[in-house]
Design a protein around this motif. Sequence first.
Motif, PDB file in Angstrom:
ATOM      1  N   ARG A  18      45.395  55.742  45.558  1.00 24.88           N
ATOM      2  CA  ARG A  18      46.512  55.504  45.436  1.00 24.88           C
ATOM      3  C   ARG A  18      47.535  56.332  45.608  1.00 24.88           C
ATOM      4  N   LYS A  21      47.810  57.053  49.058  1.00 30.31           N
ATOM      5  CA  LYS A  21      48.821  56.278  49.793  1.00 30.31           C
ATOM      6  C   LYS A  21      50.017  56.292  49.495  1.00 30.31           C
ATOM      7  N   SER A  89      43.219  42.464  41.585  1.00 26.65           N
ATOM      8  CA  SER A  89      44.423  42.616  41.922  1.00 26.65           C
ATOM      9  C   SER A  89      44.951  43.950  42.260  1.00 26.65           C
ATOM     10  N   ARG A  91      42.452  46.328  43.192  1.00 27.98           N
ATOM     11  CA  ARG A  91      41.711  46.350  44.521  1.00 27.98           C
ATOM     12  C   ARG A  91      42.552  46.003  45.583  1.00 27.98           C
ATOM     13  N   ASN A  92      43.040  44.735  45.548  1.00 28.72           N
ATOM     14  CA  ASN A  92      43.706  44.176  46.606  1.00 28.72           C
ATOM     15  C   ASN A  92      44.880  44.907  47.053  1.00 28.72           C
ATOM     16  N   GLU A  93      46.027  45.437  46.053  1.00 31.48           N
ATOM     17  CA  GLU A  93      47.030  46.459  46.300  1.00 31.48           C
ATOM     18  C   GLU A  93      46.505  47.487  46.908  1.00 31.48           C
ATOM     19  N   TYR A  95      43.488  48.338  48.436  1.00 35.60           N
ATOM     20  CA  TYR A  95      42.690  48.293  49.577  1.00 35.60           C
ATOM     21  C   TYR A  95      42.935  47.224  50.587  1.00 35.60           C
ATOM     22  N   GLY A  96      43.709  46.253  50.113  1.00 40.82           N
ATOM     23  CA  GLY A  96      43.818  45.142  50.882  1.00 40.82           C
ATOM     24  C   GLY A  96      42.819  44.153  50.956  1.00 40.82           C
ATOM     25  N   GLU A  97      41.919  44.273  49.814  1.00 38.45           N
ATOM     26  CA  GLU A  97      40.815  43.262  49.876  1.00 38.45           C
ATOM     27  C   GLU A  97      41.353  41.595  49.579  1.00 38.45           C
TER      28      GLU A  97
END
Length: 97
Positions: A18, A21, A89, A91-93, A95-97
């Motif tokens: 993060r 990023k 949530s 991980r999705n934020e 890595y976009g999983e």
Amino acid sequence: MKSVTISNREIATMAFDRLCKENKTDAAIRLAHAMLHSQSICLGLGDMEWDIDLTIQKCGGEPRTNYCGYAARFHFSRETEMSEHRYRSIRNEIYGE
């Protein structure tokens, strides 16, 4: 609500990703160095430490303030429990999983 136990090392890895990023390279390098060479990271009052502390918290970690109240420490060898929804949530934020 189902909870999961996540290693603090995984939380620190997510925090590193993060920080990268967000183009906070110095903070990411400091965190990576601590992960490679120490069992924990000590987070003081500086801007870089603040960025690392907040990012670890955003990734579900909970740095603990020491007895003096001036620095927090996050131990990589410990574990943190959080809801499965929150973990997914985060991980999705990142890595976009």
